[in-house]
Scaffold this active site. Structure first.
Site, PDB file in Angstrom:
ATOM      1  CG  HIS A 269      55.393  33.326  39.691  1.00 44.77           C
ATOM      2  ND1 HIS A 269      55.362  32.897  38.398  1.00 44.77           N
ATOM      3  CD2 HIS A 269      54.152  33.773  39.978  1.00 44.77           C
ATOM      4  CE1 HIS A 269      54.150  33.070  37.916  1.00 44.77           C
ATOM      5  NE2 HIS A 269      53.401  33.597  38.848  1.00 44.77           N
ATOM      6  NE  ARG A 375      47.089  41.910  45.641  1.00 47.12           N
ATOM      7  CZ  ARG A 375      47.532  42.065  46.894  1.00 47.12           C
ATOM      8  NH1 ARG A 375      47.668  41.004  47.677  1.00 47.12           N
ATOM      9  NH2 ARG A 375      47.854  43.259  47.345  1.00 47.12           N
ATOM     10  NE  ARG A 408      42.343  43.472  43.055  1.00 48.64           N
ATOM     11  CZ  ARG A 408      43.542  43.861  43.473  1.00 48.64           C
ATOM     12  NH1 ARG A 408      43.662  44.920  44.255  1.00 48.64           N
ATOM     13  NH2 ARG A 408      44.619  43.206  43.115  1.00 48.64           N
ATOM     14  CD  GLU A 504      43.340  50.313  43.888  1.00 52.11           C
ATOM     15  OE1 GLU A 504      44.317  49.773  44.429  1.00 52.11           O
ATOM     16  OE2 GLU A 504      42.650  49.726  43.039  1.00 52.11           O
ATOM     17  CG  ASN A 527      49.771  47.727  48.710  1.00 50.07           C
ATOM     18  OD1 ASN A 527      50.038  47.951  49.879  1.00 50.07           O
ATOM     19  ND2 ASN A 527      49.435  46.535  48.278  1.00 50.07           N
ATOM     20  CG  ASP A 528      47.829  50.631  43.480  1.00 47.91           C
ATOM     21  OD1 ASP A 528      48.934  50.832  42.948  1.00 47.91           O
ATOM     22  OD2 ASP A 528      47.187  49.585  43.316  1.00 47.91           O
ATOM     23  NE  ARG A 538      51.952  48.209  44.161  1.00 45.30           N
ATOM     24  CZ  ARG A 538      50.787  47.624  44.377  1.00 45.30           C
ATOM     25  NH1 ARG A 538      49.673  48.239  43.994  1.00 45.30           N
ATOM     26  NH2 ARG A 538      50.699  46.468  44.952  1.00 45.30           N
ATOM     27  CB  CYS A 570      42.841  44.665  51.290  1.00 46.35           C
ATOM     28  SG  CYS A 570      42.502  45.623  49.802  1.00 46.35           S
TER      29      CYS A 570
HETATM   30  C1  PEP Z   1      46.540  48.030  47.091  1.00 47.13           C
HETATM   31  O1  PEP Z   1      46.741  48.745  46.125  1.00 47.13           O
HETATM   32  O2  PEP Z   1      46.786  48.368  48.269  1.00 47.13           O
HETATM   33  C2  PEP Z   1      45.993  46.667  46.928  1.00 47.13           C
HETATM   34  C3  PEP Z   1      45.630  45.933  47.960  1.00 47.13           C
HETATM   35  O3  PEP Z   1      45.929  46.163  45.673  1.00 47.13           O
HETATM   36  P1  PEP Z   1      47.199  45.656  44.832  1.00 47.13           P
HETATM   37  O4  PEP Z   1      48.374  45.607  45.759  1.00 47.13           O
HETATM   38  O5  PEP Z   1      46.829  44.323  44.313  1.00 47.13           O
HETATM   39  O6  PEP Z   1      47.316  46.711  43.777  1.00 47.13           O
HETATM   40 MG    MG Z   2      45.883  48.314  44.183  1.00 44.23          MG
END
Ligand code: PEP
Ligand code: MG
Length: 608
Positions: A269, A375, A408, A504, A527-528, A538, A570
């Site tokens: 947080h 999210r 989402r 992802e 990211n994933d 990650r 995203c």
């Molecule tokens: C991602 O995986 O890039 C994504 C936007 O989702 P999160 O970071 O919430 O897993």
């Molecule tokens: Mg993700």
């Protein structure tokens, strides 16, 4: 054989191209060049100093390191070689003229790869920016001044205070305190109970929650006359702390220039709050030397490093970057509501990634054109599952802010846990029950969530619902069928709702044709996608994907070419100006970024 002869005898067109721009032939022009080259069937190569590379591949072009004054041969061979040659030579000419004279204007961000000479400690960026000030290690002074408040009164006052605070974290703390204080007779019992809870969290996925328990304990103690003061310096300083309580982030003094957290995680947080407050911050696990109040340290959070004893040259370098960033930030802020069209005439849409009502409002104020990723897992971080009514009310408020919303469904698992969702102990949680896979184990949660989304969406013209961690076309079909059943059960009209997926999981790249027939839209979760492509968690403190991430770029190019439904991205990479320019040059022209990055990315893309 015929194909070979065809290629051999095919007409070829060559010309020598001169790199006249002081910035050379690098990322932005090379990306535009490669994108255009891909439109032709001919074989197109760039030949330089005996090396011949495929000019349709950005990374191959970049590997030539073409600087101002260099020249290379463009060779087009094949059926449409003439057209390709004409189009590419013309484009190259215009790119050389459009290139800004000053490379620092290429993006609105300072260089991320400052060549600092002094000893530096690297970590992970929470929020970008540069701070120059002495280090100050966190310390607190605790004292008790007995007052008449009883324990029960202290609980009541704390609950009242939390209920009156309009942010989601305070609401989560309210619910947590209500549960923890049930049947507890006095302060020492509460302290013991919290100590037991914290011990149970150790080493688990929810370790970051420890800080929330401490935060509410401090609040109750405060009502009973316990006080904790933090003797922050009144002169500029960079704070070094193991971690911070969310309430402490809200109370940081104005003399604070930056933060280095030593035991936190980017999903804690406090990290989320530091990021939305725009305070240059990093996470660095390496021990830092004790402060010297007479010495400025240098925190380059953009580059993710801290230099405890920087040389004067490094300070000068950082100050220059800092000054430039300030000027550009100001300019970007002024233009934040203006639409984005790149210098190549490409319109770009900038949406926001949000986690709650306040970040959604912030996104609006920062010029977001909609929400590209809501999210929902951060909305209800509380001990018990959110009710249908609770969800309806918050979705409704967020939906009313923008015309375009992508929400989402819960993406719990991996590094994201919720107190009311029991997940199995897994060896590799990122490869386990996560995202839409929870539909099999927790259908009730999804049912309530979808019902609440449908309810809140009734007054909207368009809403997009996105499923995370889709791995096969079947998993998407199942999720959508489930959503339809929920709509039918509660009699909601859902024709105006689009259903899409996060791209992802690498397996999805091999069946985009099948997905094209099923989904209404795609959003790439870089990211994933990055963690799964490189098999690097990650959240890993020391392993990082290679730079540049070739495999990721190739994956993105493939998605952009094969996806025939609206596509956006995203993941965090869109918040980086040069990556954003690369994405746009490769046809991904809808980007969803953190609210604090909106104005900066818009401005950078106008110059791209
Ligand atoms: C991602 O995986 O890039 C994504 C936007 O989702 P999160 O970071 O919430 O897993
Ligand atoms: Mg993700």
């Amino acid at each position: 054989m015929i194909a070979f002869l065809d290629r051999f005898f095919a007409k070829h067109y060559t010309s020598v191209l001169h790199v006249s721009s002081p910035s050379g032939f690098h990322l932005r022009p090379a990306a535009a060049f490669a994108t255009k080259a891909k439109r032709f069937q001919s074989t197109i190569t760039a030949e330089y100093r005996g090396e011949s590379v495929d000019a349709k591949k950005l990374n191959a072009l970049l590997s030539l390191n073409l600087e101002e004054g260099d020249h290379f041969d463009l060779v087009c061979r094949g059926k449409d070689a003439k057209e390709a040659h004409e189009a590419l030579t013309a484009l190259f000419e215009s790119l050389m003229h459009q290139e800004p004279q000053n490379t620092s204007q290429e993006t609105s961000e300072p260089s991320y790869h400052q060549d600092y000479q002094s000893q530096s400690f690297c970590g992970r960026r929470i929020a970008p920016g540069i701070a120059i000030a002495p280090l100050w290690h966190y310390q607190e002074v605790r004292s008790v001044q007995q007052n008449d408040t009883t324990f029960q009164e202290a609980i009541a006052k704390s609950l009242e205070y939390l209920a009156s605070t309009q942010d989601e974290i305070a609401q989560a703390h309210h619910a947590l305190l209500a549960t923890l204080s049930e049947g507890v007779a006095d302060l020492s019992q509460l302290q013991n109970r919290i100590a037991t809870e914290i011990a149970a969290l150790e080493g688990g996925q929810m370790e970051a929650k420890r800080i929330d328990y401490l935060d509410i304990l401090h609040l109750v103690e405060k009502q009973m006359g316990h006080s904790t003061t933090i003797p922050y310096p009144s002169t500029p300083f960079i704070l070094v702390a193991d971690e911070l309580l969310p309430s402490q982030v809200a109370q940081l003094p104005t003399s604070l220039q930056g933060v280095v957290l030593q035991k936190s995680t980017p999903t804690s947080h406090s990290a989320i709050l530091l990021n939305s407050a725009g305070i240059p911050s990093i996470i660095c696990h390496q021990p830092l030397p004790q402060e010297n109040p007479d010495n400025d340290a240098l925190l380059d959070a953009t580059a993710g490093c801290i230099l405890p004893t920087p040389l004067p040259e490094d300070i000068a370098l950082a100050k220059e970057a800092q000054q430039e960033a300030r000027i550009q930030e100001k300019e970007a802020h002024k233009q934040r509501f203006a639409p984005v069209v790149t210098s190549q005439g490409e319109p770009v849409t900038i949406l926001a990634n949000v986690t709650d009502l306040s970040s959604a409002k912030e996104a609006k104020a920062q010029g977001a054109e909609g929400i590209g990723l809501l999210r929902t897992e951060f909305l209800f971080d509380q001990p018990t599952p959110p009710t249908f009514e609770q969800q309806c009310s918050i979705y409704h408020e967020i939906f009313s802010l923008f015309e375009h919303i992508t929400i989402r469904t819960l993406d719990v698992g991996g590094d994201k846990a919720l107190p009311y969702i029991a997940l199995p102990q897994e060896q590799n949680p990122f490869l386990g029950i996560r995202g839409i896979r929870l539909l099999q184990t927790h259908p009730d949660l999804f049912e309530t969530q979808l019902r609440a989304i449908f309810e809140a969406a009734q007054t909207k013209e368009h809403i997009k619902i996105m499923f995370p961690m889709i791995d096969t076309p079947q998993s998407f079909e199942e999720a959508k069928a489930f959503a339809k059943e929920v709509a039918q059960k509660y009699q909601y009209r859902i024709e105006h709702i689009a259903f899409g997926m996060m791209v992802e999981v690498p397996a999805t790249l091999f069946c985009l044709n099948a997905f094209n027939r099923l989904v209404d839209f795609y959003s790439i979760g870089s990211n994933d996608l990055t963690q799964y492509l490189y098999a690097i968690e990650r959240t890993h403190p020391s392993l990082t994907p290679p730079a540049p991430p070739e495999a990721l770029y190739q994956a993105l190019e493939q998605i952009a070419q094969q996806a025939d439904k609206p596509l956006s991205l995203c993941g965090e990479m869109a918040s980086d100006a040069s990556e954003a320019a690369w994405l746009v040059a490769h046809g991904i022209t809808t980007l969803s970024v953190a609210p604090s990055a909106i104005a900066r990315i818009k401005e950078a893309l106008r110059r791209a």
